[in-house]
Enzyme design. Structure first.
Site, short mmCIF file in Angstrom:
data_model
loop_
_atom_site.label_atom_id
_atom_site.label_comp_id
_atom_site.label_asym_id
_atom_site.label_seq_id
_atom_site.Cartn_x
_atom_site.Cartn_y
_atom_site.Cartn_z
N SER A 33 0.83 -1.19 0.00
CA SER A 33 0.00 0.00 0.00
C SER A 33 0.88 1.26 0.00
O SER A 33 1.78 1.39 0.83
CB SER A 33 -0.90 -0.02 1.23
OG SER A 33 -1.67 1.13 1.25
N GLY A 34 0.59 2.14 -0.91
CA GLY A 34 1.33 3.39 -0.99
C GLY A 34 2.58 3.30 -1.87
O GLY A 34 3.34 4.26 -1.96
N THR A 91 -1.58 2.68 -8.07
CA THR A 91 -2.67 3.42 -8.71
C THR A 91 -2.10 4.52 -9.60
O THR A 91 -2.57 4.72 -10.73
CB THR A 91 -3.58 4.03 -7.62
OG1 THR A 91 -4.03 2.95 -6.81
CG2 THR A 91 -4.76 4.74 -8.22
N ASN A 98 -1.37 5.34 3.16
CA ASN A 98 -1.47 6.04 1.88
C ASN A 98 -2.67 7.00 1.93
O ASN A 98 -3.75 6.61 2.33
CB ASN A 98 -1.67 4.98 0.77
CG ASN A 98 -1.77 5.60 -0.61
OD1 ASN A 98 -1.71 6.81 -0.77
ND2 ASN A 98 -1.93 4.74 -1.61
N SER A 154 -5.46 5.68 -0.68
CA SER A 154 -5.33 4.22 -0.74
C SER A 154 -6.54 3.60 -1.43
O SER A 154 -7.68 3.95 -1.15
CB SER A 154 -5.20 3.69 0.68
OG SER A 154 -5.01 2.30 0.63
N SER A 155 -6.25 2.70 -2.37
CA SER A 155 -7.36 2.01 -3.05
C SER A 155 -7.97 1.04 -2.06
O SER A 155 -7.28 0.19 -1.50
CB SER A 155 -6.83 1.23 -4.24
OG SER A 155 -6.00 2.03 -5.02
N GLY A 179 -2.78 -2.74 -2.12
CA GLY A 179 -1.51 -3.38 -1.81
C GLY A 179 -1.50 -4.00 -0.43
O GLY A 179 -2.35 -3.70 0.43
N GLU A 216 -0.95 -4.63 3.21
CA GLU A 216 -0.91 -3.58 4.25
C GLU A 216 -0.95 -4.19 5.65
O GLU A 216 -1.55 -5.25 5.88
CB GLU A 216 -2.05 -2.57 4.06
CG GLU A 216 -3.44 -3.13 4.19
CD GLU A 216 -4.51 -2.10 3.87
OE1 GLU A 216 -4.22 -1.06 3.27
OE2 GLU A 216 -5.67 -2.36 4.23
N1 LIG Z 1 5.20 8.11 -9.95
C1 LIG Z 1 4.87 8.87 -8.94
N2 LIG Z 1 5.19 10.15 -8.97
C2 LIG Z 1 4.86 10.99 -7.96
N3 LIG Z 1 4.19 10.58 -6.87
C3 LIG Z 1 3.83 9.29 -6.77
C4 LIG Z 1 4.14 8.37 -7.83
N4 LIG Z 1 3.65 7.18 -7.47
C5 LIG Z 1 3.07 7.34 -6.25
N5 LIG Z 1 3.17 8.61 -5.85
C6 LIG Z 1 2.66 9.17 -4.59
O1 LIG Z 1 2.39 8.12 -3.72
C7 LIG Z 1 1.03 8.11 -3.33
C8 LIG Z 1 0.54 6.72 -3.24
O2 LIG Z 1 0.49 6.10 -4.47
P1 LIG Z 1 -0.67 5.14 -4.91
O3 LIG Z 1 -1.95 5.65 -4.47
O4 LIG Z 1 -0.46 4.88 -6.33
O5 LIG Z 1 -0.31 3.86 -4.07
P2 LIG Z 1 -0.92 2.44 -4.21
O6 LIG Z 1 0.20 1.52 -4.47
O7 LIG Z 1 -2.02 2.45 -5.17
O8 LIG Z 1 -1.46 2.17 -2.77
P3 LIG Z 1 -2.73 1.38 -2.31
O9 LIG Z 1 -2.38 -0.04 -2.34
O10 LIG Z 1 -2.95 1.86 -0.94
O11 LIG Z 1 -3.82 1.76 -3.23
C9 LIG Z 1 0.32 8.91 -4.40
O12 LIG Z 1 -0.82 9.53 -3.88
C10 LIG Z 1 1.37 9.92 -4.80
O13 LIG Z 1 1.37 10.99 -3.91
MG LIG Z 2 -3.99 2.25 -5.09
#
Ligand SMILES: Nc1ncnc2c1ncn2[C@@H]1O[C@H](COP(=O)(O)OP(=O)(O)OP(=O)(O)O)[C@@H](O)[C@H]1O
Ligand SMILES: [Mg+2]
Length: 1024
Positions: free
Chosen positions: A107-108, A112, A157, A160-161, A384, A386
């Protein structure tokens, strides 16, 4: 820009496969860190992309970057998500098969974000028509809508999805994105009614309160402050600096209308969101018997209005439960605690079902109706792995899901890869890796897994509780190496566990789950009577979400965990049928901070994500493999032996092919059914060669086809030309024949006319005569004499036109004469009149006349100053008309004397200076004689009757014609002038005559001959 990229490339190594110490975790970590420090967040392991969340905006997702990565081979540019997306896309187009991109990480870690970037890349880079723009926009805008309803701030996050998402993007054969489909997985509904400290409910609640227009909020009965809603205050962090609810609201509102939501839909959708908030604020009081009653009616009324259900029914539904007893339905009042439970269950149910409705609605708008075959690229972005301080049923499901995906990854990469080498008989040193199947089995195994035990407890009648469930687990899993509870743990571990906890040693780490709530959440129970109330809803969405058929179905619904397990199995099937691409996301630190690289955290992820093993397999293995038939089919044009057809065994064909294109022995291996290529660059070189070859072939085919078409066209044109030619020749020939027939007729007529030309005008000669006339006159027009003296120029007329010709000639002459005469000056006229006189006198009579004609006569040859004054005085009264010097010869001795001959109006005078030697009155002038030769002698015959009178005058004058003419005119003696041949007699004195003999000779002379005659010899005229 590119230069900068190249310089930055040199930081670390772009592909872990190229790392010297590829087995060292430290080296891998070093490389990751080094690159992370330079904001190089992407690194490859072969075709797999490792991404480290930068936690800050990087300038690497610009349209320019997209452009750069479009259509470029994987390893030609620095690692990037776009390179992976582009390669998946191009492979899909060339091989015409389905692909998916598996984005994993905890997660994070940035899953996404990565999936959104990929979607954006496709939206920008795929060819698109005006018509498909709306599909593209919907694909893009489905994200903010789903994120608003399905994402929330957690401790890990801020976005977070809280649901799993698998999205298929459908492409047609041209590569245009023509549609899409979304599958959603288990939304974390419990968040609607409960959030841990530091977490939030789903974004949409805050967005609505923050961004919703006053009027809308008023209509929904909401206040702007989230603190007023008990479903929003439990985490105590309604406001988060990284989230801008107001602007997100605007995005969602816009997206909703683009993704085809009607205003009615939107109204009802927010009605549901608001009713959830109102539900959360409902309070139950205990009545006298301890049963629940609703504290204030206001909330219920709002809910009833927004959900479109009668207030009383709703009230009853929330405080009662329908019990079936012996085929009878009895309403039993709920305790306060149960009423809260029922309320939360309703809130979760309507939110959860609305979410499903939302996904379906989006799918409707993304659906492509065209039945033609499409290929897809699937994007999997799931919650992800968590771990929280307290982990519950939701974390259990989420982590189980990640476990399954890891298993899938292992299956598709590590295991199947090695199995394949073995099956294909490729020499291979097996790579050891941790297979998490054991954990998956622990969770999902039929009858023995945790889910099976949980389900069993859920259906077991009697007092099943979460703790009994835990005991059951201990009984069944007691000895499992990945399962620990307080009771099963050793002394040391026990300290870290509560009595109601069980711990799973996941592939990604240990997670301690608190069993409290497991049974309830797994049951996801919603009392039947409240479902009945919802079925009557006037809210269109609620109505669709609660169908009466559900009430008729008496079968116990599947538990949440089982549903989830089944849907994951379905997902695995979907994925297994497609070609995989992997993005492994790493989280650099737990504090969501940019620039911080926590070694321990990253090392842990590197380990559990199996990156090291993957690297080893990659390094030892082959980047690419294909069945012989497919490989041969694609690349056969590269070798003359295999092109256009290879008739033998495909394996031999491939062998021949790769030898021909020069693969080195260590670059490839031939298995039983497939060729294995070690390095991507070898394949890329082959692919490049194929593309060139394909172009050449296409050009050849094109040329042939063009040739064929042009030839056909040429033939058609030629035939047409021949036809036209034939027709034209026919036309010409017919014309010619007509012309000839006409000509024959004309010639015949002409000949006939010619023969009869001299006959009187009749039919036979009329045309001929006309023609001859016309022709003659026409020609004559161009052959007229140029001047009066031109006597020779005149066209000889045909016989019949002789008279005409004469008349015309005369006419012409007269016209010329008239013109000439009109152009004459009076002086010239006078001159010519004199010349006429001269002509009459001398023409044809006297030599030298012809030569004299051209010489103009002058008025006089003596000016007044040349005549003596005395003479002038004598003759003035008679008016001098002409004067010329002359030589006078004596009548007797013929002595020559210079004299002046002066002609007046009345008489001619011979003058010697001041003396008038002789005066001859014109009236007395008898005649004038001149010779026929060219001499200038003139003899004036005067009366000579007595001696007083002198005899005839013998004069010689240089201008004889002029002088004689003037004299003749003045004296009016035209007929008195005689041109004499031979000799002229003259009177010397009365009765005495002299003779002048005129002759010609070689020399002009005048002398007195012996016979007493005056002999005048003049030059013989030149023979003409
Ligand atoms: N390529 C990137 N460039 C800039 N910031 C990023 C990037 N990837 C992630 N982030 C930052 O990290 C945060 C978390 O990313 P994201 O929501 O994609 O995580 P996730 O893997 O989908 O988590 P979860 O499993 O909780 O959904 C985003 O809100 C953003 O602020
Ligand atoms: Mg996500």
């Amino acid at each position: 820009m590119e230069g900068a990229l190249t310089a930055r490339d040199r930081v670390g190594i772009q592909d872990f496969v190229l790392l010297d110490s590829y087995t060292s975790e430290v080296a891998v970590l070093d490389n990751l860190r080094k690159r992370f420090r330079e904001n190089l967040i992407y690194t490859y392991i072969g075709t797999m992309l490792v991404s480290v969340n930068p936690y800050k905006e990087l300038e690497i997702y610009t349209p320019k970057q997209m452009d750069l990565y479009m259509g470029v081979n994987f390893f030609e540019l620095p690692p990037h998500l776009y390179a992976l997306a582009d390669n998946a896309y191009r492979t899909m187009l060339t091989e015409y098969n389905n692909h998916f991109i598996l984005i994993s990480g905890e997660s994070g870690a940035g899953k996404t974000e990565a999936s959104k970037k990929i979607l954006q890349f496709y939206a920008v880079c795929c060819p698109s028509t005006e018509q498909l723009h709306s599909v593209r926009d919907r694909l893009l805008l489905s994200n903010p809508v789903l994120e608003a309803f399905g994402n929330a701030k957690t401790l890990r996050n801020d976005n977070s999805s809280r649901f799993g998402k698998y999205m298929d993007i459908q492409f047609d054969f041209k590569g245009e994105a023509v549609g899409g489909h979304i599958l959603s997985y288990l939304l974390e509904k419990s968040r609607v009614v409960h959030q841990n400290h530091g977490e939030r409910n789903f974004h949409i609640f805050y967005q609505l309160l923050e961004g919703g227009e006053e009027e809308l909020l008023r209509w929904l009965g909401l206040e702007r402050n989230p603190q007023h809603y008990s479903y929003l205050v439990q985490g105590e962090c309604a406001k988060v600096s990284s989230i801008n609810d107001k602007s997100d609201w605007r995005t969602v509102r816009k997206a909703l209308s683009i993704v085809d939501f009607s205003e009615n839909d939107i109204e009802h959708l927010f009605g549901i969101i608001a009713s959830v908030l109102h539900l959360g604020n409902l309070h139950f009081d205990a009545d006298g018997k301890g049963y629940a009653t609703i504290g204030s009616n206001a909330g219920v009324r709002w809910i009833s209005k927004l959900l479109g259900v009668p207030v009383l029914l709703l009230q009853e539904g929330l405080t009662h439960r329908k019990i079936e007893a012996k085929a009878e339905e009895v309403l039993s009042p709920l305790t306060v605690e149960h009423a809260y439970y029922a309320r939360d269950a309703l809130a979760k149910a309507i939110y959860g079902r609305t979410f499903t409705w939302l996904v379906n609605k989006i799918n409707e708008s993304l659906a492509n109706q065209d039945p033609r075959r499409k290929t897809v690229i699937g994007l999997l972005d799931i919650y992800g792995f968590e771990v929280f301080y307290i982990n519950s049923f939701e974390q259990f499901c989420i982590n189980y899901c990640n476990e399954k995906l890891q298993q899938l990854f292992i299956q598709l990469t590590l295991k199947s890869e090695q199995d394949e080498y073995e099956m294909e008989g490729i020499e291979w040193e097996p790579v050891q890796f941790f297979n998490n199947k054991i954990i998956c089995d622990l969770v999902e195994e039929k009858h023995r897994g945790i889910i099976a035990v949980l389900d069993e407890e859920c259906v077991r009648p009697g007092g099943a509780t979460d703790l009994i469930f835990l005991e059951k687990l201990e009984e069944k899993m007691g000895s499992h190496p990945h399962f620990v509870t307080h009771k099963l743990a050793d002394q040391k571990t026990r300290k870290t566990l509560e009595r109601g906890d069980f711990r799973l040693l996941h592939y990604a780490g240990e997670v301690t789950y608190c069993v409290i709530g497991f049974l309830d959440k797994n049951n996801d129970l919603l009392y039947r009577n409240i479902k009945e109330v919802m079925c009557q809803s006037k809210n269109v969405i609620v109505k669709q979400c609660f169908s009466p058929s559900e009430l008729d179905n008496r079968k116990r619904p599947e538990t949440v965990a089982t549903q989830f397990k089944n849907s994951l199995a379905g997902l695995a099937d979907i994925l297994m049928s497609k070609e995989p691409w992997y993005v492994r996301c790493l989280k650099p630190n737990d504090a969501k901070q940019p620039g911080r690289f926590d070694d321990v955290l990253v090392r842990h992820q590197v380990k559990y994500l199996g990156l090291m093993e993957h690297l080893r397999v990659r390094r030892a293995g082959f980047a690419y493999r294909r069945r012989y038939e497919i490989f041969l089919q694609r690349y056969k044009p590269l070798c003359p032996d295999t092109w256009p057809h290879w008739r033998g065994v495909p394996a031999e064909g491939v062998e021949r092919l790769v030898k021909y294109i020069g693969y080195k022995p260590d670059e490839y291996k031939l298995g039983r059914t497939k060729i294995f290529i070690r390095h991507p660059r070898t394949l890329f070189a082959t692919e490049d060669a194929f593309q060139i070859c394909k172009n050449n072939l296409a050009t050849k085919i094109q040329a042939r086809y063009k040739g064929y078409r042009v030839k056909g066209e040429y033939q058609k044109k030629k035939e047409a030309a021949t036809k036209i030619e034939n027709c034209w020749r026919g036309v010409q020939a017919r014309k010619e024949r007509e012309r000839r027939a006409w000509a024959v007729k004309v010639i015949k007529k002409f000949i006939k006319g010619f023969i009869n030309r001299n006959k009187p005008l009749c039919d036979d000669n009329a045309d001929y005569v006309t023609f001859v006339r016309y022709n003659y006159l026409n020609k004559l027009r161009n052959h007229l004499p140029k001047g009066l003296l031109d006597k020779t120029t005149w066209l000889n007329p045909p016989l019949m036109l002789e008279t005409t010709s004469q008349i015309l000639r005369r006419l012409c002459m007269r016209t010329m004469v008239r013109k000439y005469v009109k152009g004459l000056t009076p002086q010239r006229k006078a001159q010519l009149q004199l010349k006429v006189v001269t002509s009459a006198l001398f023409k044809g009579k006297k030599d030298g006349y012809t030569q004299s004609v051209a010489k103009p006569f002058v008025d006089t040859r003596l000016g007044e100053q040349e005549i003596n004054m005395k003479v002038l005085q004598i003759v003035r009264s008679e008016r001098i008309k002409y004067g010329t010097p002359v030589v006078k010869y004596d009548r007797n001795g013929f002595k020559p004397r210079q004299r002046q001959l002066i002609l007046t109006q009345v008489a001619a005078y011979v003058v010697e200076d001041a003396k008038v030697k002789q005066r001859v009155e014109y009236s007395a002038l008898k005649g004038v004689s001149v010779s026929s030769l060219s001499d200038g002698f003139l003899i004036l015959h005067v009366p000579c009757e007595d001696n007083k009178q002198k005899g005839d005058l013998i004069l010689q004058c240089d201008h004889l014609f002029e002088a004689v003419t003037k004299l003749c005119v003045l004296a009016n003696k035209h007929s008195s002038v005689k041109v004499v041949q031979g000799s002229i007699r003259f009177a010397i004195q009365p009765g005495k005559e002299g003779i002048i003999d005129f002759s010609t000779g070689q020399e002009a002379m005048v002398y007195r001959a012996k016979n007493g005659h005056l002999v005048v010899v003049s030059l013989r005229p030149k023979a003409r």
